[in-house]
Design a protein around this motif. Structure first.
Motif, PDB file in Angstrom:
ATOM      1  N   SER A 152    -120.394   0.510 -43.985  1.00  0.00           N
ATOM      2  CA  SER A 152    -119.831  -0.608 -44.741  1.00  0.00           C
ATOM      3  C   SER A 152    -119.017  -0.046 -45.894  1.00  0.00           C
ATOM      4  CB  SER A 152    -120.949  -1.491 -45.272  1.00  0.00           C
ATOM      5  OG  SER A 152    -121.719  -1.999 -44.217  1.00  0.00           O
TER       6      SER A 152
ATOM      7  N   GLN B 267    -118.914  -2.452 -50.797  1.00  0.00           N
ATOM      8  CA  GLN B 267    -120.086  -3.323 -50.892  1.00  0.00           C
ATOM      9  C   GLN B 267    -121.050  -2.802 -51.952  1.00  0.00           C
ATOM     10  OE1 GLN B 267    -122.015  -3.968 -47.116  1.00  0.00           O
ATOM     11  NE2 GLN B 267    -120.638  -5.663 -46.635  1.00  0.00           N
TER      12      GLN B 267
ATOM     13  N   GLN C 248    -125.195  -3.514 -53.313  1.00  0.00           N
ATOM     14  CA  GLN C 248    -126.482  -4.151 -53.021  1.00  0.00           C
ATOM     15  C   GLN C 248    -127.541  -3.719 -54.022  1.00  0.00           C
ATOM     16  OE1 GLN C 248    -126.476  -3.289 -48.574  1.00  0.00           O
ATOM     17  NE2 GLN C 248    -127.742  -5.139 -48.610  1.00  0.00           N
TER      18      GLN C 248
ATOM     19  N   SER D 225    -126.260   1.045 -46.294  1.00  0.00           N
ATOM     20  CA  SER D 225    -127.374   0.992 -47.244  1.00  0.00           C
ATOM     21  C   SER D 225    -128.736   1.029 -46.545  1.00  0.00           C
ATOM     22  CB  SER D 225    -127.269  -0.265 -48.108  1.00  0.00           C
ATOM     23  OG  SER D 225    -127.215  -1.426 -47.293  1.00  0.00           O
ATOM     24  N   GLU D 226    -128.888   0.264 -45.480  1.00  0.00           N
ATOM     25  CA  GLU D 226    -130.191   0.219 -44.801  1.00  0.00           C
ATOM     26  C   GLU D 226    -130.574   1.586 -44.253  1.00  0.00           C
ATOM     27  OE1 GLU D 226    -130.976  -2.865 -42.010  1.00  0.00           O
ATOM     28  OE2 GLU D 226    -129.958  -4.409 -43.188  1.00  0.00           O
TER      29      GLU D 226
ATOM     30  N   ARG E  53    -137.350  -3.808 -50.741  1.00  0.00           N
ATOM     31  CA  ARG E  53    -136.702  -5.069 -50.411  1.00  0.00           C
ATOM     32  C   ARG E  53    -135.231  -4.976 -50.810  1.00  0.00           C
ATOM     33  NH1 ARG E  53    -137.642 -10.593 -53.548  1.00  0.00           N
ATOM     34  NH2 ARG E  53    -139.740  -9.719 -53.737  1.00  0.00           N
TER      35      ARG E  53
ATOM     36  N   PHE F 182    -131.601  -6.700 -51.170  1.00  0.00           N
ATOM     37  CA  PHE F 182    -130.987  -8.014 -51.327  1.00  0.00           C
ATOM     38  C   PHE F 182    -129.642  -8.073 -50.593  1.00  0.00           C
ATOM     39  CE2 PHE F 182    -133.964  -7.547 -54.806  1.00  0.00           C
ATOM     40  CZ  PHE F 182    -134.600  -8.784 -54.825  1.00  0.00           C
ATOM     41  N   ASP F 183    -129.090  -9.276 -50.496  1.00  0.00           N
ATOM     42  CA  ASP F 183    -127.844  -9.455 -49.753  1.00  0.00           C
ATOM     43  C   ASP F 183    -126.719  -8.613 -50.346  1.00  0.00           C
ATOM     44  OD1 ASP F 183    -129.071 -11.261 -48.097  1.00  0.00           O
ATOM     45  OD2 ASP F 183    -128.303 -13.039 -49.138  1.00  0.00           O
ATOM     46  N   ALA F 184    -125.872  -8.108 -49.462  1.00  0.00           N
ATOM     47  CA  ALA F 184    -124.716  -7.323 -49.895  1.00  0.00           C
ATOM     48  C   ALA F 184    -123.694  -8.227 -50.574  1.00  0.00           C
ATOM     49  CB  ALA F 184    -124.078  -6.627 -48.704  1.00  0.00           C
ATOM     50  N   GLU F 185    -123.013  -7.672 -51.579  1.00  0.00           N
ATOM     51  CA  GLU F 185    -121.945  -8.387 -52.281  1.00  0.00           C
ATOM     52  C   GLU F 185    -120.658  -7.581 -52.133  1.00  0.00           C
ATOM     53  OE1 GLU F 185    -122.951  -9.359 -56.368  1.00  0.00           O
ATOM     54  OE2 GLU F 185    -125.078  -9.115 -55.898  1.00  0.00           O
TER      55      GLU F 185
END
Length: 284
Positions: free
Chosen positions: A3, A6, A8, A202-203, A216, A218-221
């Motif tokens: 990605s 981004q 996160q 990221s994951e 945990r 959070f959603d990517a921005e």
């Protein structure tokens, strides 16, 4: 395919340890193509842009955070700014004839560095960043330790086409378990390679680093290069110069032209514009 552009946030569950990750591709290229930056300066500008995005994760309001440095070495000005909605811009001014070495301290020489936080509503705050460390990440870690009393670790990398970073931070109210977790995740994060941060999503990266921890994410921005200049803001800058100076330039040049230093947008103002600025009406 990793990605690009981004940001996160992530947390370690049931602890006071947080983190943030960012990767820049197109936005980094757009900014660094604004001038013929030498490799060492482009890389440092990339790290500074990444740092500004990671620092924006600490904002609790709408506004911007800027990281600025002024030096007396080859690098005279370094600036990166990120808004709460992850719009970034940045620049560097340099003397190519004075280039020697590629580290932060070698490029800046004697100089100062500061973080400026500007809320959309409220008072601007500026904090001085110490310059004892050899790297930008080290200087910023010292800043958080001294000014915010927050243990912080930063990992910043940039190459020709991309830039990326990782932030770990221990928040107030930590327990003994948090101390152990902090030491553990810092040890794991210190093994990260530039290629991993620059290329992995990221994951994948967080699983590779912290697979034995409960993380945990959070959603990517999205992150984007977007300049905040405008005709109205430029008029405001002219107003601060003053009526006498503006009319003096008009007499000499016939109009006033100003270029944005970040995106090179050109703004031209004629006598009618200046009349309206200072008197509220134009003369026809």
């Amino acid at each position: 395919m990793a990605s690009r552009d981004q940001f996160q946030r992530f947390i370690f569950e049931h602890s006071q340890v947080r983190g943030a990750w960012v990767q820049l591709g197109d936005s980094y290229s757009e900014i660094t193509q604004q001038a013929p930056y030498p490799d060492a300066i482009r890389q440092l500008l990339g790290e500074t842009l990444v740092a500004s995005v990671l620092l924006s994760s600490t904002l609790k309001f709408e506004g911007t955070v800027a990281l600025q440095a002024a030096g007396e070495g080859a690098l005279r000005t370094l600036m990166a700014e990120c808004s709460h909605d992850r719009n970034i811009r940045g620049l560097a001014r340099f003397d190519e004839q004075a280039m020697s070495g590629g580290s932060l301290n070698e490029l800046l020489g004697e100089g100062r560095m500061a973080i400026t936080i500007t809320p959309d509503k409220g008072q601007r705050y500026q904090g001085v960043v110490p310059r004892e460390a050899e790297t930008l990440s080290g200087c910023l870690e010292e800043y958080f330790e001294r000014s915010e009393q927050l243990s912080t670790s930063l990992f910043l990398f940039a190459n020709e086409g991309s830039a990326a970073g990782l932030l770990l931070q221990r928040l107030p109210g930590q327990t003994e378990e948090d101390d152990e977790l902090w030491n553990r995740v810092n040890h794991l994060a210190s093994t990260v390679e530039a290629e991993e941060l620059l290329n992995l999503d990221s994951e994948t990266l967080l699983h590779r680093l912290f697979n034995e921890e409960t993380v945990r994410l959070f959603d990517a921005e999205p992150v984007a290069f977007r300049c905040s200049c405008s005709r109205e803001r430029t008029l405001g800058a002219l107003e601060s110069i003053g009526k006498e100076e503006c009319y003096s330039i008009l007499e000499e040049q016939g109009s006033i032209e100003m270029d944005c230093q970040f995106c090179h947008a050109n703004y031209r103002f004629d006598r009618n514009d200046i009349d309206h600025l200072f008197t509220g009406h134009t003369l026809h």
